[in-house]
Write a protein that holds these residues in place. Structure first.
Motif, short mmCIF file in Angstrom:
data_model
loop_
_atom_site.label_atom_id
_atom_site.label_comp_id
_atom_site.label_asym_id
_atom_site.label_seq_id
_atom_site.Cartn_x
_atom_site.Cartn_y
_atom_site.Cartn_z
N PRO A 1 0.84 -1.13 0.36
CA PRO A 1 -0.08 0.05 -0.17
C PRO A 1 0.99 1.15 -0.01
O PRO A 1 0.49 2.01 -0.76
CB PRO A 1 -1.02 -0.16 1.43
N GLU A 2 2.55 1.20 0.39
CA GLU A 2 3.11 2.13 0.51
C GLU A 2 4.33 1.31 0.06
O GLU A 2 4.76 0.86 0.71
CB GLU A 2 2.99 3.00 1.43
N PHE A 3 5.67 2.33 0.68
CA PHE A 3 6.43 1.72 0.36
C PHE A 3 7.62 1.24 1.00
O PHE A 3 7.33 1.48 2.43
CB PHE A 3 8.31 3.18 0.56
N SER A 4 7.78 -0.22 0.77
CA SER A 4 7.92 -1.53 2.02
C SER A 4 9.60 -1.78 1.85
O SER A 4 9.92 -2.73 2.11
CB SER A 4 6.72 -2.12 2.52
N ASN A 5 10.53 -1.62 1.42
CA ASN A 5 11.53 -1.56 0.90
C ASN A 5 12.80 -0.74 1.87
O ASN A 5 12.28 -0.05 2.64
CB ASN A 5 11.71 -1.30 -0.09
N ILE B 1 18.20 5.88 -5.87
CA ILE B 1 17.67 6.06 -6.31
C ILE B 1 17.70 7.92 -7.32
O ILE B 1 17.71 8.04 -5.59
CB ILE B 1 16.20 6.04 -6.62
N PRO B 2 18.29 7.89 -8.10
CA PRO B 2 18.87 9.41 -8.19
C PRO B 2 17.39 10.53 -7.57
O PRO B 2 16.20 10.09 -7.77
CB PRO B 2 18.94 8.94 -10.15
N GLU B 3 17.60 11.41 -6.85
CA GLU B 3 17.25 12.68 -6.63
C GLU B 3 15.61 13.15 -7.58
O GLU B 3 14.85 13.03 -7.34
CB GLU B 3 17.81 13.56 -5.41
N SER B 4 16.62 13.29 -8.85
CA SER B 4 15.54 13.85 -9.59
C SER B 4 14.59 12.92 -10.48
O SER B 4 13.29 13.46 -11.05
CB SER B 4 15.97 14.00 -10.76
N VAL B 5 14.83 11.53 -10.19
CA VAL B 5 13.50 10.90 -9.99
C VAL B 5 13.13 9.84 -9.61
O VAL B 5 11.90 9.07 -9.41
CB VAL B 5 14.60 9.67 -11.31
N ARG B 6 13.11 10.38 -7.81
CA ARG B 6 12.93 9.30 -6.64
C ARG B 6 11.49 9.69 -6.73
O ARG B 6 11.26 10.40 -6.58
CB ARG B 6 13.94 9.82 -5.65
N PRO B 7 10.64 8.44 -6.69
CA PRO B 7 9.25 8.95 -6.01
C PRO B 7 8.86 9.19 -4.54
O PRO B 7 10.09 8.97 -3.99
CB PRO B 7 8.76 7.70 -6.52
N SER B 8 7.85 9.41 -4.71
CA SER B 8 7.35 9.49 -2.99
C SER B 8 7.09 8.78 -2.46
O SER B 8 6.49 7.29 -3.21
CB SER B 8 6.17 10.69 -3.61
N LYS B 9 6.94 8.16 -1.15
CA LYS B 9 7.16 6.91 -0.58
C LYS B 9 5.76 6.16 -0.39
O LYS B 9 4.50 5.66 0.19
CB LYS B 9 7.91 6.90 0.55
N ASN B 10 4.92 7.89 -0.13
CA ASN B 10 2.88 7.85 -0.11
C ASN B 10 2.86 7.62 -1.04
O ASN B 10 1.93 8.09 -1.95
CB ASN B 10 3.19 9.50 0.25
N GLN B 11 2.70 5.93 -2.16
CA GLN B 11 2.02 5.78 -2.61
C GLN B 11 1.85 4.55 -3.23
O GLN B 11 3.46 3.50 -2.02
CB GLN B 11 1.93 6.48 -3.79
N PRO B 12 1.46 3.44 -3.35
CA PRO B 12 1.09 1.79 -3.42
C PRO B 12 2.80 1.40 -4.71
O PRO B 12 2.84 2.06 -5.00
CB PRO B 12 -0.25 1.90 -4.52
N PHE B 13 3.44 0.14 -4.18
CA PHE B 13 4.29 0.43 -5.01
C PHE B 13 4.64 -1.54 -5.43
O PHE B 13 3.75 -2.35 -4.61
CB PHE B 13 5.41 0.67 -4.08
#
Length: 109
Positions: free
Chosen positions: A30-34, A42-54
């Motif tokens: 349901p949210e980031f769990s790694n 992950i390069p900061e320019s393309v790093r996704p938000s942790k508050n979303q499903p993975f």
């Protein structure tokens, strides 16, 4: 904060928006769990938000098969309609039907 509902389902084939691969979803967080190390790599320019499903994917590109972990925001529906060539699909899924994989029935203990 309320959990987000996942946009994609187990057995659905998706494509990554930034990297050239497609894959079939076999699990959803349901949210980031790694690990933080994974996320920070992950390069900061393309790093996704942790508050979303993975999503955990059996993934493939032109020359390899692997397991991927991708954010919902970086995925879209795959419109090719064809199955994957990933050798592990048969371990997790019964068959490919109508553009998606059907999960194997789990055996009870």
């Amino acid at each position: 904060m309320a959990e987000q509902r996942a946009k994609f389902d187990i057995g659905q084939i998706v494509r990554h928006n930034l990297f050239e691969f497609r894959g079939v979803i076999f699990d959803v967080d349901p949210e980031f769990s790694n690990t933080d190390e994974w996320w920070e790599a992950i390069p900061e320019s393309v790093r996704p938000s942790k508050n979303q499903p993975f999503y955990h994917l059996l993934a493939e590109n032109g020359d390899s098969h692997y397991v991927a972990y991708a954010s919902e925001g970086n995925l879209c529906c795959d419109d090719t309609g064809g199955p994957l060539q990933h050798p592990q699909t048969r371990l997790l899924f019964d068959r490919f039907e109508n553009g998606r994989y059907l999960p194997r029935k789990r055996l009870a203990n």
